[in-house]
Write an enzyme that holds these catalytic residues in place. Sequence first.
Site, PDB file in Angstrom:
ATOM      1  N   ARG A 105     -17.463  13.932  78.284  1.00 46.52           N
ATOM      2  CA  ARG A 105     -18.298  13.533  79.249  1.00 46.52           C
ATOM      3  C   ARG A 105     -17.774  12.154  80.013  1.00 46.52           C
ATOM      4  O   ARG A 105     -18.309  11.970  81.053  1.00 46.52           O
ATOM      5  CB  ARG A 105     -19.746  13.230  78.397  1.00 46.52           C
ATOM      6  CG  ARG A 105     -20.268  14.651  77.911  1.00 46.52           C
ATOM      7  CD  ARG A 105     -21.786  14.508  77.801  1.00 46.52           C
ATOM      8  NE  ARG A 105     -22.297  15.717  77.301  1.00 46.52           N
ATOM      9  CZ  ARG A 105     -23.689  15.911  77.166  1.00 46.52           C
ATOM     10  NH1 ARG A 105     -24.448  14.741  77.101  1.00 46.52           N
ATOM     11  NH2 ARG A 105     -24.274  17.021  76.878  1.00 46.52           N
TER      12      ARG A 105
ATOM     13  N   ASP B 275     -36.539  10.585  86.125  1.00 48.84           N
ATOM     14  CA  ASP B 275     -35.582  10.750  85.125  1.00 48.84           C
ATOM     15  C   ASP B 275     -34.567   9.475  85.443  1.00 48.84           C
ATOM     16  O   ASP B 275     -34.624   8.785  86.326  1.00 48.84           O
ATOM     17  CB  ASP B 275     -34.734  11.947  85.656  1.00 48.84           C
ATOM     18  CG  ASP B 275     -33.888  12.326  84.605  1.00 48.84           C
ATOM     19  OD1 ASP B 275     -34.182  13.306  83.848  1.00 48.84           O
ATOM     20  OD2 ASP B 275     -32.618  11.934  84.436  1.00 48.84           O
TER      21      ASP B 275
END
Length: 276
Positions: A33, A141
């Site tokens: 990631r 978010d």
Amino acid sequence: MIAAGDYEFLQQFLKQRSGLNLSQEKQYLIESRLTPVARKAGLANVEELIAGLRAAPTGAVADAVVEAMTTNESSFFRDKTPFEAFISFMVPSLIDRRGSRLIRVWCAAASTGQEPYSLAMILKENAHLLPGVTVEILATDIAAHVLDRAREGIYSAFEVQRGLPIQYLLKYFEQKGDQWQIRPEIRAMVQFRQFNLLQSFAGLGTFDIIFCRNVLIYFDIPTKADVLSRMAKVLAPDGYLVLGAAETVMGISDAFRSASGRPGVYIPNRMAEAAE
């Protein structure tokens, strides 16, 4: 595998910035990631990225690290039951009790938007049962890039095949090449905003229904308790909190209790006590 000291720093950094409780067994996620984040920042590897975070724990690169490490998994009508309860129980109950014509809904950790758009579609589909009722949907978010996608409302063939009834696809989407875009009238029903659940909720206003599904599982118990406590303060006394199927308030918060016969749906304790 990164050095133990670097991993410990990253654990503390993510917890402070996002509430994410990164356990030891999640080390395998770091390279996959964060390597793209490092390359985009012009750095040789993840080690250099973490060294940069130590020197400057805020800014664009720090934001990119948080966004990369948070999970953005979503699908239309995920688990179905909460959406059925929303339109058959929660919204009608609020209207019957109050005679109110305005209902505010908050979808926390909304990712790429499938959850709030599912609510919008089901409201549109049942508009004839809710004459004169306005439902405002705020979707938030922590990650800016997923909110950009959510605002566009464009999804792959795979994404629209996950949980979306075919009649909704044909009725509420337009095909764009090999992708599908939600029609403007549905997109207009949802307001998207970048927001961190560790921040104060004061600027959000109050809500009648809060969807906070499959996000608390990434927090430790004190952080879960804090978020639930603050959600109780912005939820109407007769409102509803919806958690994920694997989540519970038991042993974490006494601000809510389960709504009888409604899996995953919780009501403020002050409402439950007033009804007894």
